[in-house]
Design a protein around this motif. Sequence first.
Motif, PDB file in Angstrom:
ATOM      1  N   ILE A 148       0.873  -1.180  -0.023  1.00  0.00           N
ATOM      2  CA  ILE A 148       0.115   0.116   0.200  1.00  0.00           C
ATOM      3  C   ILE A 148       0.731   1.401  -0.017  1.00  0.00           C
ATOM      4  O   ILE A 148       1.746   1.263   0.926  1.00  0.00           O
ATOM      5  CB  ILE A 148      -0.977  -0.223   1.212  1.00  0.00           C
ATOM      6  CG1 ILE A 148      -1.884  -1.416   0.961  1.00  0.00           C
ATOM      7  CG2 ILE A 148      -1.793   1.075   1.323  1.00  0.00           C
ATOM      8  CD1 ILE A 148      -3.268  -1.216   1.812  1.00  0.00           C
ATOM      9  N   ASP A 149       0.661   2.202  -0.891  1.00  0.00           N
ATOM     10  CA  ASP A 149       1.204   3.482  -0.962  1.00  0.00           C
ATOM     11  C   ASP A 149       0.419   4.494  -0.417  1.00  0.00           C
ATOM     12  O   ASP A 149      -0.924   4.503  -0.600  1.00  0.00           O
ATOM     13  CB  ASP A 149       1.534   3.670  -2.682  1.00  0.00           C
ATOM     14  CG  ASP A 149       1.284   5.113  -2.953  1.00  0.00           C
ATOM     15  OD1 ASP A 149       1.267   6.240  -2.248  1.00  0.00           O
ATOM     16  OD2 ASP A 149       1.454   5.370  -4.241  1.00  0.00           O
ATOM     17  N   VAL A 150       0.997   4.996   0.672  1.00  0.00           N
ATOM     18  CA  VAL A 150       0.387   6.161   1.263  1.00  0.00           C
ATOM     19  C   VAL A 150       1.098   7.555   1.058  1.00  0.00           C
ATOM     20  O   VAL A 150       2.107   7.563   0.742  1.00  0.00           O
ATOM     21  CB  VAL A 150       0.219   5.778   3.082  1.00  0.00           C
ATOM     22  CG1 VAL A 150      -0.445   4.545   3.131  1.00  0.00           C
ATOM     23  CG2 VAL A 150       1.540   5.836   3.440  1.00  0.00           C
ATOM     24  N   PRO A 175      -0.905   1.373  -9.007  1.00  0.00           N
ATOM     25  CA  PRO A 175      -2.071   1.686  -9.570  1.00  0.00           C
ATOM     26  C   PRO A 175      -3.158   2.276  -8.413  1.00  0.00           C
ATOM     27  O   PRO A 175      -3.189   1.653  -7.174  1.00  0.00           O
ATOM     28  CB  PRO A 175      -2.556   0.266  -9.965  1.00  0.00           C
ATOM     29  CG  PRO A 175      -2.014  -0.672  -9.222  1.00  0.00           C
ATOM     30  CD  PRO A 175      -0.742  -0.162  -9.097  1.00  0.00           C
ATOM     31  N   GLY A 176      -3.975   3.209  -8.527  1.00  0.00           N
ATOM     32  CA  GLY A 176      -4.790   3.677  -7.762  1.00  0.00           C
ATOM     33  C   GLY A 176      -6.330   3.526  -8.438  1.00  0.00           C
ATOM     34  O   GLY A 176      -7.070   2.626  -8.242  1.00  0.00           O
ATOM     35  N   ARG A 177      -6.559   4.642  -9.197  1.00  0.00           N
ATOM     36  CA  ARG A 177      -7.686   4.771 -10.202  1.00  0.00           C
ATOM     37  C   ARG A 177      -8.132   3.430 -10.767  1.00  0.00           C
ATOM     38  O   ARG A 177      -9.159   2.803 -10.376  1.00  0.00           O
ATOM     39  CB  ARG A 177      -7.438   5.784 -11.286  1.00  0.00           C
ATOM     40  CG  ARG A 177      -8.826   6.224 -11.706  1.00  0.00           C
ATOM     41  CD  ARG A 177      -8.622   7.036 -12.884  1.00  0.00           C
ATOM     42  NE  ARG A 177      -7.862   8.056 -12.600  1.00  0.00           N
ATOM     43  CZ  ARG A 177      -8.145   9.211 -12.241  1.00  0.00           C
ATOM     44  NH1 ARG A 177      -9.237   9.647 -12.045  1.00  0.00           N
ATOM     45  NH2 ARG A 177      -7.383  10.254 -11.971  1.00  0.00           N
ATOM     46  N   SER A 178      -7.125   2.720 -11.465  1.00  0.00           N
ATOM     47  CA  SER A 178      -7.296   1.536 -12.246  1.00  0.00           C
ATOM     48  C   SER A 178      -7.777   0.319 -11.429  1.00  0.00           C
ATOM     49  O   SER A 178      -8.169  -0.528 -11.941  1.00  0.00           O
ATOM     50  CB  SER A 178      -6.388   1.465 -13.403  1.00  0.00           C
ATOM     51  OG  SER A 178      -5.185   0.933 -12.652  1.00  0.00           O
ATOM     52  N   GLY A 198       1.703   4.746 -11.247  1.00  0.00           N
ATOM     53  CA  GLY A 198       0.375   4.284 -11.477  1.00  0.00           C
ATOM     54  C   GLY A 198       0.074   5.150 -12.793  1.00  0.00           C
ATOM     55  O   GLY A 198       0.944   5.632 -13.533  1.00  0.00           O
ATOM     56  N   GLY A 199      -1.183   5.233 -12.964  1.00  0.00           N
ATOM     57  CA  GLY A 199      -1.699   6.282 -13.844  1.00  0.00           C
ATOM     58  C   GLY A 199      -2.573   5.746 -15.031  1.00  0.00           C
ATOM     59  O   GLY A 199      -2.926   6.348 -15.794  1.00  0.00           O
ATOM     60  N   LEU A 200      -2.645   4.283 -14.833  1.00  0.00           N
ATOM     61  CA  LEU A 200      -3.722   3.791 -16.054  1.00  0.00           C
ATOM     62  C   LEU A 200      -4.975   4.499 -15.735  1.00  0.00           C
ATOM     63  O   LEU A 200      -5.383   4.308 -14.800  1.00  0.00           O
ATOM     64  CB  LEU A 200      -3.516   2.313 -15.766  1.00  0.00           C
ATOM     65  CG  LEU A 200      -4.652   1.574 -16.932  1.00  0.00           C
ATOM     66  CD1 LEU A 200      -4.309   1.807 -18.381  1.00  0.00           C
ATOM     67  CD2 LEU A 200      -4.386   0.003 -16.540  1.00  0.00           C
ATOM     68  N   GLY A 201      -5.507   4.783 -17.037  1.00  0.00           N
ATOM     69  CA  GLY A 201      -6.975   5.378 -17.086  1.00  0.00           C
ATOM     70  C   GLY A 201      -8.055   4.327 -16.983  1.00  0.00           C
ATOM     71  O   GLY A 201      -7.600   3.254 -17.185  1.00  0.00           O
ATOM     72  N   LEU A 222      14.190   3.074  -7.064  1.00  0.00           N
ATOM     73  CA  LEU A 222      13.869   4.495  -7.590  1.00  0.00           C
ATOM     74  C   LEU A 222      12.701   4.406  -8.112  1.00  0.00           C
ATOM     75  O   LEU A 222      12.062   3.335  -8.711  1.00  0.00           O
ATOM     76  CB  LEU A 222      15.188   4.549  -8.827  1.00  0.00           C
ATOM     77  CG  LEU A 222      16.527   4.368  -8.441  1.00  0.00           C
ATOM     78  CD1 LEU A 222      17.278   4.325  -9.667  1.00  0.00           C
ATOM     79  CD2 LEU A 222      16.852   5.572  -7.789  1.00  0.00           C
ATOM     80  N   HIS A 223      11.974   5.713  -8.174  1.00  0.00           N
ATOM     81  CA  HIS A 223      10.568   5.600  -8.417  1.00  0.00           C
ATOM     82  C   HIS A 223      10.339   6.855  -9.215  1.00  0.00           C
ATOM     83  O   HIS A 223      10.965   7.869  -9.195  1.00  0.00           O
ATOM     84  CB  HIS A 223       9.779   5.907  -7.069  1.00  0.00           C
ATOM     85  CG  HIS A 223       8.601   6.289  -7.283  1.00  0.00           C
ATOM     86  ND1 HIS A 223       7.982   7.497  -7.392  1.00  0.00           N
ATOM     87  CD2 HIS A 223       7.485   5.421  -7.523  1.00  0.00           C
ATOM     88  CE1 HIS A 223       6.828   7.570  -7.515  1.00  0.00           C
ATOM     89  NE2 HIS A 223       6.315   6.561  -7.459  1.00  0.00           N
ATOM     90  N   ALA A 224       9.242   6.771 -10.038  1.00  0.00           N
ATOM     91  CA  ALA A 224       8.854   7.933 -11.033  1.00  0.00           C
ATOM     92  C   ALA A 224       7.253   7.535 -11.288  1.00  0.00           C
ATOM     93  O   ALA A 224       6.979   6.552 -11.175  1.00  0.00           O
ATOM     94  CB  ALA A 224       9.364   8.152 -12.306  1.00  0.00           C
TER      95      ALA A 224
HETATM   96  C1  LIG Z   1      -1.563   9.334  -7.213  1.00  0.00           C
HETATM   97  C2  LIG Z   1      -0.433   8.285  -7.338  1.00  0.00           C
HETATM   98  C3  LIG Z   1      -0.574   7.263  -7.985  1.00  0.00           C
HETATM   99  C4  LIG Z   1      -1.785   6.395  -8.494  1.00  0.00           C
HETATM  100  O1  LIG Z   1      -2.230   7.076  -9.591  1.00  0.00           O
HETATM  101  P1  LIG Z   1      -3.498   6.614 -10.515  1.00  0.00           P
HETATM  102  O2  LIG Z   1      -3.736   7.547 -11.683  1.00  0.00           O
HETATM  103  O3  LIG Z   1      -4.628   6.564  -9.507  1.00  0.00           O
HETATM  104  O4  LIG Z   1      -3.261   5.252 -10.987  1.00  0.00           O
HETATM  105  C5  LIG Z   1       0.555   6.512  -7.694  1.00  0.00           C
HETATM  106  N1  LIG Z   1       1.911   6.673  -7.479  1.00  0.00           N
HETATM  107  C6  LIG Z   1       1.875   8.026  -6.935  1.00  0.00           C
HETATM  108  C7  LIG Z   1       3.151   8.395  -6.546  1.00  0.00           C
HETATM  109  C8  LIG Z   1       0.754   8.965  -6.953  1.00  0.00           C
HETATM  110  O5  LIG Z   1       0.738  10.188  -6.563  1.00  0.00           O
END
Ligand SMILES: *Cc1c(COP(=O)(O)O)cnc(C)c1O
Length: 425
Positions: A70-72, A272-275, A228-231, A186-188
């Motif tokens: 879990i990413d917080v 991933p969050g949204r997806s 993350g970021g997948l729509g 490392l993260h992006a």
């Molecule tokens: C918001 C965020 C995500 C998740 O993005 P989604 O578009 O919801 O998948 C992943 N990593 C970081 C660092 C974020 O800030």
Amino acid sequence: MIGGCDLVELVAEFGSPLYILDEHTVRTACRQYRDALTRYYPGESQPIYASKAWNCLAVCALVASEGLGIDVVSGGEFYTALQAGVNPEQLYLHGNNKSSDELRLAYDQGGTIMVDNWLELDLLTAIASPDQPARIALRLTPGIECHTHEYIRTGHLDSKFGFDPQQLPQVFARLQQQPQLRCVGLHAHIGSQIFERQPHHDLGDVLVGWYQQARAAGLPITELNIGGGLGICYTEADDPPSIEEWVKTASQAIATACETRQLPLPKLICEPGRSLIGTAGLTAYTLGSRKQVPGVRTYVAVDGGMSDNPRPITYQSVYRAAIANRFSAPLTETVTVAGKHCESGDIVLPTAELPSSEPGDILAVFATGAYNYSMASNYNRLPRPAAVLVGGGDAELILARETYTDLLQYDRLPSRLQLDATTNR
Ligand SMILES: *Cc1c(COP(=O)(O)O)cnc(C)c1O
């Protein structure tokens, strides 16, 4: 029906508005990420859930039970995940301005800290001790553009998040002198609601380039995190790749780049969050007043709005909706669904094709699982809605409906302001 439950009956039992989350859909998305990583990435891998999309006890526990980390992004989210029983070693703390208290909480619990800037390096150096180094990863800004709303783009160089990659040599040199910090990753993260696959392909390459630099500098990097970021589909116009296709792109980009540069495969993490949760949720509202502006439009109002879903007013987001108790009725009118807040921009759906409706009907707005509850407010002092988790015909409360008493919980009235019943009349 959702999760085997009749939506109209759910509203009768739990009230309106109501967030409804389908357990099976969330579990399926968790498994799709896990399985696709296993299928397409030849090394070790793990998906972690970006819980800012919806952070509460039940959602953290549900996702963790599927083996996801879990990413917080704050002490509050970290604390919630801990209270949900999540193993702190599975927690990753993000944020571009973490406080000392937040860093200390994550360090004491043994979570991984995604270090964003020089100040955090300084703070952590003071907090951690060399015999128990802080487990950290570096967040970098990759300079990758993607086509999404500018507020949710984070990968371009002019972003408030992360180190400028030009500074990597200095950061690595600093880490070499800091036995209190053990940098393992490392993260992006380049943005959200992304439909193209190219940006994450390019990002894989960029991450591996940094990985090579880090190894050459002698850092024990074993994890690459592609964010993350997948729509997802909010309307028919949205056409995102599947989870499987997205994971395949990221996995192959990293695996190929490592092969080309003859580097050992790092553990691949995605966030991933949204997806993971967006399409698993919907919001049920009750229809109320109606206003016809001749020749312009008809407004139909619901009993919630920008307080339970601030995305339309913040990002001009659009949704689809249906009237649950008239689900098979012909769509005979085009209306604008408005919220009940004192703000003209408080529009839930600018245009909705709906059957003819009347007050008391139940409107279901789809794909509200991500960034709705988590961004909700008490604007206009509306109590936040309840949320239920549905599955196999059962519904369980996961967030109780706020009450007027809850709204006053933190109000304090100085005695000199107390109104005297006699002078006040
Ligand atoms: C918001 C965020 C995500 C998740 O993005 P989604 O578009 O919801 O998948 C992943 N990593 C970081 C660092 C974020 O800030």
